[in-house]
Write an enzyme that holds these catalytic residues in place. Structure first.
Site, mmCIF file in Angstrom:
data_model
loop_
_atom_site.group_PDB
_atom_site.id
_atom_site.type_symbol
_atom_site.label_atom_id
_atom_site.label_comp_id
_atom_site.label_asym_id
_atom_site.label_seq_id
_atom_site.Cartn_x
_atom_site.Cartn_y
_atom_site.Cartn_z
ATOM 1 N N GLY A 49 9.716 -56.481 -12.809
ATOM 2 C CA GLY A 49 8.387 -57.091 -12.700
ATOM 3 C C GLY A 49 7.443 -56.073 -12.090
ATOM 4 N N GLU A 50 6.582 -56.521 -11.214
ATOM 5 C CA GLU A 50 5.708 -55.595 -10.493
ATOM 6 C C GLU A 50 6.133 -55.594 -9.033
ATOM 7 O OE1 GLU A 50 4.065 -53.397 -12.934
ATOM 8 O OE2 GLU A 50 3.385 -53.197 -10.867
ATOM 9 N N SER A 51 6.656 -54.476 -8.586
ATOM 10 C CA SER A 51 7.183 -54.427 -7.221
ATOM 11 C C SER A 51 6.107 -54.744 -6.180
ATOM 12 C CB SER A 51 7.804 -53.056 -6.952
ATOM 13 O OG SER A 51 6.891 -52.031 -7.256
ATOM 14 N N CYS A 81 14.941 -52.325 -12.143
ATOM 15 C CA CYS A 81 13.576 -51.804 -12.264
ATOM 16 C C CYS A 81 12.733 -52.070 -11.013
ATOM 17 C CB CYS A 81 12.944 -52.358 -13.534
ATOM 18 S SG CYS A 81 11.647 -51.310 -14.155
ATOM 19 N N ARG A 108 7.628 -44.449 -8.903
ATOM 20 C CA ARG A 108 7.247 -45.586 -9.759
ATOM 21 C C ARG A 108 6.638 -45.114 -11.076
ATOM 22 N NH1 ARG A 108 3.210 -49.354 -7.295
ATOM 23 N NH2 ARG A 108 3.721 -50.513 -9.178
ATOM 24 N N ILE A 135 11.270 -49.913 -19.161
ATOM 25 C CA ILE A 135 9.907 -50.438 -19.283
ATOM 26 C C ILE A 135 9.125 -50.008 -18.038
ATOM 27 C CG2 ILE A 135 8.499 -52.509 -19.554
ATOM 28 C CD1 ILE A 135 11.043 -53.877 -20.704
ATOM 29 N N ARG A 136 8.280 -49.027 -18.220
ATOM 30 C CA ARG A 136 7.535 -48.445 -17.081
ATOM 31 C C ARG A 136 8.472 -48.290 -15.883
ATOM 32 N NH1 ARG A 136 2.942 -50.198 -14.803
ATOM 33 N NH2 ARG A 136 3.205 -52.377 -15.180
ATOM 34 N N HIS A 171 16.853 -52.321 -17.924
ATOM 35 C CA HIS A 171 16.867 -53.795 -17.953
ATOM 36 C C HIS A 171 17.985 -54.375 -18.811
ATOM 37 C CE1 HIS A 171 12.920 -54.557 -16.073
ATOM 38 N NE2 HIS A 171 12.558 -53.425 -16.635
ATOM 39 N N GLU A 173 19.240 -57.198 -18.586
ATOM 40 C CA GLU A 173 19.016 -58.648 -18.741
ATOM 41 C C GLU A 173 18.217 -58.993 -19.996
ATOM 42 O OE1 GLU A 173 17.637 -56.664 -16.556
ATOM 43 O OE2 GLU A 173 15.514 -57.143 -16.272
HETATM 44 N N1 GLN Z 1 6.463 -50.365 -12.893
HETATM 45 C C1 GLN Z 1 6.924 -51.528 -12.213
HETATM 46 C C2 GLN Z 1 6.741 -51.385 -10.707
HETATM 47 O O1 GLN Z 1 6.412 -50.341 -10.251
HETATM 48 C C3 GLN Z 1 8.363 -51.813 -12.551
HETATM 49 C C4 GLN Z 1 8.487 -52.107 -14.017
HETATM 50 C C5 GLN Z 1 9.586 -53.051 -14.360
HETATM 51 O O2 GLN Z 1 10.178 -53.741 -13.522
HETATM 52 N N2 GLN Z 1 9.833 -53.146 -15.644
HETATM 53 O O3 GLN Z 1 6.929 -52.339 -10.014
#
Ligand code: GLN
Length: 195
Positions: A49-51, A81, A108, A135-136, A171, A173
């Site tokens: 997600g977004e940390s 992630c 990140r 993913i990013r 990921h 999952e």
């Molecule tokens: N880029 C996100 C972060 O810095 C992590 C991306 C992800 O969990 N797919 O939180």
């Protein structure tokens, strides 16, 4: 005795983790608020997600300190992630740090923006051709001496284990191959027996 996994369900792809866990036959509960910590659980999942968002919500909901204490005490955790970022001791390109129970330095968004996301296959521990979706994703720039590297991409670690903590930059999952999750569940079940 049932084996119950708690999934941090504040933001991100927690629903995908829950579905993968159910397919592996374990009981799943969600952590959304402090009262949820009164239930017993054997291991924790920190989703992607977004940390920054998850970290902020953890503090606002007063979940941060109790979860950090349990992680420090050896609660098994499976992190993907953003979850890896939450566990990392150091984050190179962020002014915040979170649980800091995993002796790694991460960067990140190291594998590009959304369009830079990619899919590959690689080795994880003794397994081969494991599908890996980035993913990013954060990169793992360095690891401490107590950290075992379980997968790599372009010479950098992408999955690490330290004590009862397994953290992945990718990921599993999101895919139907649950070998890595099964690997974690087997190990964390054994760790629980020894605790
Ligand atoms: N880029 C996100 C972060 O810095 C992590 C991306 C992800 O969990 N797919 O939180």
């Amino acid at each position: 005795m049932t084996y119950r996994i708690a999934v941090l369900a504040l933001q991100g792809d927690f629903a995908e983790h829950e579905s993968a866990l159910r397919q592996c036959g374990v009981e799943v509960m969600e952590i959304r608020q402090r009262a949820d910590l009164q239930k017993t659980f054997d291991a924790l999942v920190l989703p992607g997600g977004e940390s920054t968002v998850i970290g902020k919500l953890l503090r606002e909901l007063e979940l941060f300190s109790p979860l950090q204490e349990r992680l420090q005490a050896g609660l098994p955790v499976f992190a993907t992630c953003a979850g890896l970022i939450l566990l990392a001791d150091q984050i190179e390109n962020d002014s915040f740090t979170y649980f800091r129970t995993l002796d790694v330095t991460v960067r990140r968004n190291a594998y590009g923006r959304q369009l830079g996301s990619f899919h590959t296959e690689g080795n994880f521990a003794e397994m081969s051709r494991v599908p890996m979706s980035f993913i990013r994703a954060p990169s793992i720039e360095s690891v401490g001496t107590g950290v075992t590297i379980l997968s790599e991409y372009n010479g950098k670690p992408t999955a690490v284990m330290q004590g009862n903590q397994l953290a992945l930059a990718w990921h599993p999952e999101l895919l139907s191959d649950h070998r890595v999750l099964t690997w974690f569940l087997e190990r964390s079940a054994a760790a629980g027996k020894n605790r």
